[in-house]
Design an enzyme around this catalytic site. Sequence first.
Site, PDB file in Angstrom:
ATOM      1  N   LEU A   1      -5.940   2.256  -3.133  1.00  0.00           N
ATOM      2  CA  LEU A   1      -5.304   1.360  -4.083  1.00  0.00           C
ATOM      3  C   LEU A   1      -6.190   0.129  -4.207  1.00  0.00           C
ATOM      4  CD1 LEU A   1      -1.547   1.457  -2.939  1.00  0.00           C
ATOM      5  CD2 LEU A   1      -2.578   2.668  -4.876  1.00  0.00           C
ATOM      6  N   ASP A   2      -6.267  -0.433  -5.391  1.00  0.00           N
ATOM      7  CA  ASP A   2      -7.049  -1.653  -5.565  1.00  0.00           C
ATOM      8  C   ASP A   2      -6.510  -2.763  -4.671  1.00  0.00           C
ATOM      9  OD1 ASP A   2      -8.534  -0.360  -7.517  1.00  0.00           O
ATOM     10  OD2 ASP A   2      -7.281  -1.086  -9.157  1.00  0.00           O
ATOM     11  N   LYS A   3      -7.336  -3.726  -4.386  1.00  0.00           N
ATOM     12  CA  LYS A   3      -6.978  -4.811  -3.470  1.00  0.00           C
ATOM     13  C   LYS A   3      -5.620  -5.425  -3.796  1.00  0.00           C
ATOM     14  CE  LYS A   3      -8.432  -9.485  -2.137  1.00  0.00           C
ATOM     15  NZ  LYS A   3      -9.458 -10.546  -2.313  1.00  0.00           N
TER      16      LYS A   3
END
Length: 324
Positions: free
Chosen positions: A138-140
């Site tokens: 998942l993106d940051k």
Amino acid sequence: MTKQLKLSEIVPDHLFGKRLDQVLAEMFPDYSRSRIKEWILADAVSVNGAVQNKPREKVLGGEQIDILAELPEDERFEAQPIDLDIVYEDEHILVINKPAGLVVHPGAGNSDGTLLNALLHHCPGIAEVPRAGIIHRLDKDTTGLMVVAKTIPAQTHLVEAMQAREITREYEAVCHGAMTGGGTIDEPIGRHPTKRTHMAVSQSGKPATTHFRVMEKYRAHTRLRLRLETGRTHQIRVHMTYVNHPLVGDPVYAGRPRPPRKAGEHLLTVLRNFKRQALHAAMLRLAHPITLEILEWHAPIPQDMVELNAALRADTAEHGLDYV
């Protein structure tokens, strides 16, 4: 760093006439076909004491197979005591609810303080699994559910399930613009031609499919439920931007904030302070990699998105759906 792996087995008679790579995949199902092929090509496989580096070579049955290979380890990364919101855990897998701000894997500008560092501390044995068992990211600043493999067999089976699109992932998001209904975006995604840290819809990219439906309509925004068939980098963010409905707060793809006309001060403040993409991995469903039991988890949307939806809902109630 690497870890040495030794495997020895006799080829069963019923595999007579099959290719070596197919035979090894059946004999050692805990390891992926691509990894087995790499071992063969790297002279790591011996048949009756002789190195065999031809994946297509046929077997007769009864041969002695010996594999002496190297598995990568992530011990070069430091184990760090970082809190994890663990939704489920057994001896094979771990499911976490990732908070905003937590980077999944060390990289440029993020050498530590990541989910991988936290996993190495929580479960030291996971260092033996490539990428510390991380099979998807998942993106940051995207929140929500992720599954992690604690063993190599679990990782192999989960990766294969992901590639076969047998793992279901659903997200909640809030996008700009009033959408009238759901649909499917089936457009390939690749690197942006000039902005190398960005992704974009590109006919030379990899296939990407995103399904979405409308959960709630606001005056100038829409609350969505999305389901991924593929897992390209920034997929939902890129696809929604492509159809001119970028996610609220997206610092890369959304551009300048676009509040509705005559929005109240509360909504303006909420939108102004929402500094991340409004995206949350809300549901994860898969077959357990070892027991094959179908498991499903749900993670409630985080407080910042609860407040965002509430502010948009109040603005819509005040002005009506048709007033933008």
